[in-house]
Design an enzyme around this catalytic site. Structure first.
Site, PDB file in Angstrom:
ATOM      1  NE  ARG A 165      -2.462  -1.385   3.454  1.00  0.00           N
ATOM      2  CZ  ARG A 165      -1.917  -0.678   4.418  1.00  0.00           C
ATOM      3  NH1 ARG A 165      -1.930   0.646   4.374  1.00  0.00           N
ATOM      4  NH2 ARG A 165      -1.370  -1.271   5.453  1.00  0.00           N
ATOM      5  CE1 TYR A 217       0.219  -5.938  -1.841  1.00  0.00           C
ATOM      6  CE2 TYR A 217      -0.876  -3.962  -1.019  1.00  0.00           C
ATOM      7  CZ  TYR A 217      -0.362  -5.228  -0.805  1.00  0.00           C
ATOM      8  OH  TYR A 217      -0.457  -5.787   0.443  1.00  0.00           O
ATOM      9  CE  LYS A 257      -6.085  -3.658   4.695  1.00  0.00           C
ATOM     10  NZ  LYS A 257      -6.175  -4.238   6.020  1.00  0.00           N
ATOM     11  CG  HIS A 316      -7.306  -2.825  10.155  1.00  0.00           C
ATOM     12  ND1 HIS A 316      -6.002  -2.397  10.275  1.00  0.00           N
ATOM     13  CD2 HIS A 316      -7.279  -3.818   9.243  1.00  0.00           C
ATOM     14  CE1 HIS A 316      -5.226  -3.103   9.477  1.00  0.00           C
ATOM     15  NE2 HIS A 316      -5.970  -3.975   8.846  1.00  0.00           N
ATOM     16  CB  SER A 355      -1.025  -3.741   7.810  1.00  0.00           C
ATOM     17  OG  SER A 355      -2.265  -3.251   7.375  1.00  0.00           O
ATOM     18  CB  CYS A 362       0.503  -6.252  13.961  1.00  0.00           C
ATOM     19  SG  CYS A 362       1.685  -4.961  13.544  1.00  0.00           S
ATOM     20  CG  ASP A 415      -7.784  -7.053   6.821  1.00  0.00           C
ATOM     21  OD1 ASP A 415      -6.805  -6.842   7.570  1.00  0.00           O
ATOM     22  OD2 ASP A 415      -8.038  -6.333   5.842  1.00  0.00           O
ATOM     23  NE  ARG A 466      -0.167  -8.669   2.192  1.00  0.00           N
ATOM     24  CZ  ARG A 466      -0.744  -8.156   3.265  1.00  0.00           C
ATOM     25  NH1 ARG A 466      -1.840  -8.672   3.751  1.00  0.00           N
ATOM     26  NH2 ARG A 466      -0.212  -7.124   3.880  1.00  0.00           N
TER      27      ARG A 466
HETATM   28  P1  GDP Z   1      -2.047  -9.306   9.712  1.00  0.00           P
HETATM   29  O1  GDP Z   1      -1.520  -8.577   8.523  1.00  0.00           O
HETATM   30  O2  GDP Z   1      -2.407  -8.386  10.834  1.00  0.00           O
HETATM   31  O3  GDP Z   1      -3.145 -10.244   9.358  1.00  0.00           O
HETATM   32  O4  GDP Z   1      -0.829 -10.183  10.306  1.00  0.00           O
HETATM   33  P2  GDP Z   1      -0.477 -11.738  10.120  1.00  0.00           P
HETATM   34  O5  GDP Z   1      -1.311 -12.621  10.972  1.00  0.00           O
HETATM   35  O6  GDP Z   1      -0.425 -12.061   8.673  1.00  0.00           O
HETATM   36  O7  GDP Z   1       0.990 -11.748  10.725  1.00  0.00           O
HETATM   37  C1  GDP Z   1       1.995 -10.886  10.238  1.00  0.00           C
HETATM   38  C2  GDP Z   1       3.351 -11.417  10.629  1.00  0.00           C
HETATM   39  O8  GDP Z   1       3.445 -11.479  12.058  1.00  0.00           O
HETATM   40  C3  GDP Z   1       3.610 -12.827  10.118  1.00  0.00           C
HETATM   41  O9  GDP Z   1       4.945 -12.930   9.683  1.00  0.00           O
HETATM   42  C4  GDP Z   1       3.363 -13.691  11.326  1.00  0.00           C
HETATM   43  O10 GDP Z   1       4.108 -14.884  11.298  1.00  0.00           O
HETATM   44  C5  GDP Z   1       3.776 -12.792  12.485  1.00  0.00           C
HETATM   45  N1  GDP Z   1       3.020 -13.113  13.726  1.00  0.00           N
HETATM   46  C6  GDP Z   1       1.686 -13.285  13.840  1.00  0.00           C
HETATM   47  N2  GDP Z   1       1.338 -13.610  15.117  1.00  0.00           N
HETATM   48  C7  GDP Z   1       2.494 -13.641  15.823  1.00  0.00           C
HETATM   49  C8  GDP Z   1       2.806 -13.925  17.207  1.00  0.00           C
HETATM   50  O11 GDP Z   1       1.952 -14.220  18.033  1.00  0.00           O
HETATM   51  N3  GDP Z   1       4.126 -13.824  17.559  1.00  0.00           N
HETATM   52  C9  GDP Z   1       5.095 -13.488  16.659  1.00  0.00           C
HETATM   53  N4  GDP Z   1       6.359 -13.426  17.100  1.00  0.00           N
HETATM   54  N5  GDP Z   1       4.843 -13.239  15.354  1.00  0.00           N
HETATM   55  C10 GDP Z   1       3.569 -13.310  14.939  1.00  0.00           C
HETATM   56  P1  PGA Z   2      -3.099  -6.226   6.008  1.00  0.00           P
HETATM   57  O1  PGA Z   2      -3.337  -5.218   4.801  1.00  0.00           O
HETATM   58  O2  PGA Z   2      -1.609  -6.283   6.164  1.00  0.00           O
HETATM   59  O3  PGA Z   2      -3.801  -5.579   7.149  1.00  0.00           O
HETATM   60  O4  PGA Z   2      -3.628  -7.576   5.652  1.00  0.00           O
HETATM   61  C1  PGA Z   2      -3.479  -5.656   3.513  1.00  0.00           C
HETATM   62  C2  PGA Z   2      -3.134  -4.555   2.553  1.00  0.00           C
HETATM   63  O5  PGA Z   2      -1.943  -4.285   2.361  1.00  0.00           O
HETATM   64  O6  PGA Z   2      -4.065  -3.978   2.021  1.00  0.00           O
HETATM   65 MN    MN Z   3      -4.017 -10.332   7.454  1.00  0.00          MN
END
Ligand code: GDP
Ligand code: PGA
Ligand code: MN
Length: 617
Positions: free
Chosen positions: A91, A230, A239, A259, A281, A283, A306, A398
């Site tokens: 983004r 993207y 979003k 979110h 994002s 996290c 999400d 992704r």
């Molecule tokens: P989203 O974008 O908020 O959905 O985040 P994701 O679930 O895709 O996670 C983003 C990154 O954070 C990935 O590389 C995960 O492996 C990592 N991650 C997610 N949960 C945890 C956790 O509980 N501990 C750690 N250390 N890393 C995490």
């Molecule tokens: P996300 O965002 O990391 O919260 O999944 C997706 C995006 O880049 O639009």
């Molecule tokens: Mn996600």
């Protein structure tokens, strides 16, 4: 006058894929599509039906164009790899605009441009921008079609990749178009990759433009996106609509577009809970939404990963739906040891973007397995070996896959009335300061916790990775109006719930606190179920808590760490409150609040004063 029949006739006319409007129609979608076609001058207009055959045809075309590589059916049936232009991988917040009539309605945390000026700029950019390409018309529903909480949109785009993604991420096609009549409010979303083709031009696999605009007109509920294909910039249902435009609609109508992931949990006593959790994002939303509890007796089921739309139900309780129909998840870090559910979701029918290609025609990325394959084609199409010294997959690569394919999807994930929310969780990526879990004292304190989230930057957007930035409610890049007004809106939603029903409890978590050696203190992933257990035992009235300057913390021994090898020192570090650091944090919050020109609600400022007093005591 029968609008319904008229639409059907028009669809029949228009599926013949030509540019001109059929005579005698004035259906709002057709009128608008013709306006956009007149501006953008596509060679053809394609009305997307949402059928499987249509998706297959699109995929075939993209394979021929080099946009997609078909993966080996033996390992990854009916799946594809897309390699984007190396400049179009995340983004672009610096090119994202909220063009409200008044600048103060966009607030200091959004890029603002006067609507008339932006329209002039966009008219210039979109003029003939689809020449040599096909314009797809994509009608979609956010939320189950016909749900009282669902909203309709129509996106036009010249990117077949975006059409394919929209087909996975939303409920898309003819049924949605047919549901639109003269009284339907629907969101207009215009997207062009900004790469017109002249008669003898050959196309590139991933057309895009160095000039990018992702512009939102909140008052007229319109989105104009130019130059990027993207996901977050181009899949406008996500979003742009479900957060930026929907947050404005929600403010006007008295609900919330957030979110947030949605997760259903059943405790060993059989009580069912639903939680909504907001993390910035990359996290951990997708991971938590698909959690596999490591503690006995708990069951977790996925509802959304999400975005959540929340509002007071007829029963007076806060209810939520997942407006999406798919997952657009971060690939790196996803493996059987971290997110088994995601791995079992993406077995096939998945579009991968910017991951590495294995010699056997399957995909790989960092973190999928402990050991990297000996040879790969990296996300930019180059040979790669473990000695290459670069990641094989882009850190923001992704997977795009239908939610229905998730083995832990909850049976009520498409409930038209939404699910009752028992707890709300805010989180971020913080190496220091923020404890593993804190409970807010009440709704107002919870709103303060949401308003003061800071988080380290990730690869999900441009910027310096690791840099700490403010991300209130994990909505900094996604709130379509003044962020301080968003806090006021949360306060009023809480007020409204209080008068008529139960108010969900609010918590803050941080899976990412680091020890002196720089490694994560908490094991995370499935072990986060232990924190959820504490949270829901609190909601269930099973446990007391200990007060602190930051809020309510688990008493010694209440957080179940049985079977984990965590020393007393580690536990102490996970919950340590360093008064000096927190005084600095409070001072920085005060500066942050000052940027909002006095618009921060008094109840939120009061919470800051309260925190400062507690830290001084
Ligand atoms: P989203 O974008 O908020 O959905 O985040 P994701 O679930 O895709 O996670 C983003 C990154 O954070 C990935 O590389 C995960 O492996 C990592 N991650 C997610 N949960 C945890 C956790 O509980 N501990 C750690 N250390 N890393 C995490
Ligand atoms: P996300 O965002 O990391 O919260 O999944 C997706 C995006 O880049 O639009
Ligand atoms: Mn996600």
């Amino acid at each position: 006058h029968e609008p319904q029949r008229k639409v059907e006739m028009s669809i029949a006319e228009l599926t013949k894929t030509h540019c001109s409007a059929p005579d005698g129609t004035d259906h709002s979608v057709i009128t608008w599509v013709n306006e956009i076609a007149t501006l953008t001058q596509p060679d053809e207009i394609v009305w997307c039906t949402g059928s499987a055959e249509e998706a297959d045809q699109l995929a075939e075309l993209m394979v021929e164009a080099g946009t997609l590589t078909r993966l080996n059916d033996e390992y990854r049936p009916h799946s594809f790899l897309a390699r984007s232009d190396p400049s179009d991988v995340a983004r672009v917040e610096s090119r994202t605009f909220i063009c409200s009539v008044n600048e103060s309605d966009a607030g200091p945390s959004n890029n603002w441009a006067p609507p008339a000026e932006m329209r002039t700029t966009l008219d210039g950019l979109f003029a003939s921008s689809m020449r040599g390409r096909r314009m797809f018309v994509v009608p979609f529903s956010m939320g189950p079609l016909g749900s009282p909480l669902a909203k309709i949109g129509v996106q036009v785009t010249d990117s077949p990749y975006v059409v394919m993604s929209m087909g996975i991420m939303t409920r898309m096609g003819t049924a949605v178009l047919e549901s639109i009549d003269d009284s339907t409010e629907w969101v207009r979303a215009i997207h062009s990759v900004g790469a017109p083709l002249a008669a003898n031009d050959t196309d590139v696999p991933w057309p895009c433009n160095q000039t990018k605009y992702i512009s939102h007109f909140p008052e007229t509920r319109e989105i104009w996106s130019f130059g990027s294909a993207y996901g977050g910039n181009a899949i406008l249902a996500k979003k742009s609509f479900a957060l930026r435009i929907a947050s404005v609609i929600a403010r006007d109508e008295g609900w919330l577009a957030e979110h947030m992931l949605l997760l259903k949990l059943t405790n060993p006593r059989g009580r069912v809970f639903h939680i909504a959790a907001a993390f910035p994002s990359a996290c951990g939303k997708t991971n938590l939404a698909m959690i596999k509890p490591t503690i006995p007796g708990w069951k977790a089921e996925t509802i959304g990963d999400d975005i959540a739309w929340l509002g007071k139900g007829a029963d007076g309780r806060l209810r939520a739906i997942n407006p999406e129909a798919g997952f657009f998840g971060v690939a790196p870090g996803t493996g059987y040891s971290t997110n088994e559910t995601a791995m079992d979701t993406i077995w096939g029918n998945t579009v991968f973007t910017n991951v590495a290609l294995k010699d056997n025609g399957d995909v790989w990325w960092e973190g999928m397995t402990d050991e990297a394959p000996e040879h790969l084609i990296d996300w930019q199409g180059n040979d790669w070996t473990p000695e290459s010294g670069t990641p094989s997959s882009h850190p923001n690569s992704r997977f795009t896959v239908a939610a229905a394919q998730c083995p832990t999807i909850a049976d009520d994930w498409e409930s038209p009335q939404g699910v009752v929310i028992d707890a709300i969780i805010f989180g971020g990526r913080r190496a220091t300061n923020v404890p593993l879990v804190v409970e807010a004292r009440d709704w107002e304190h919870g709103v303060y916790l949401g308003a003061t989230i800071s988080s380290e930057r990730t690869a999900a957007a441009e910027g310096t990775i690791g840099e700490l930035r403010r991300d209130p409610f994990a909505m900094m890049p996604f709130c379509g109006y003044n962020m301080a007004d968003h806090w006021a809106h949360w306060l009023s939603v809480g007020q409204d719930l209080r008068t008529s029903g139960t108010v969900p409890r609010i918590f803050q978590v941080n899976w990412f606190r680091k020890g002196p050696d720089g490694s994560f203190l908490w094991p995370g992933f499935g072990e986060n179920s232990r924190v959820l257990e504490w949270i829901l035992d609190r909601v269930d009235g099973q446990l007391a808590a200990r007060d602190s300057a930051l809020g309510l913390l688990p008493r010694d021994g209440d957080l179940n760490i049985h079977g984990l090898e965590l020393s007393d020192e580690t536990m102490q570090q996970l919950f340590a409150i360093d008064t000096d650091s927190w005084k600095a944090e409070a001072a920085s919050t005060e500066e942050f609040f000052a940027t909002f020109d006095g618009r921060v609600p008094a109840a939120v400022t009061r919470q800051l004063e309260h925190l400062k007093a507690r830290l001084d005591a």
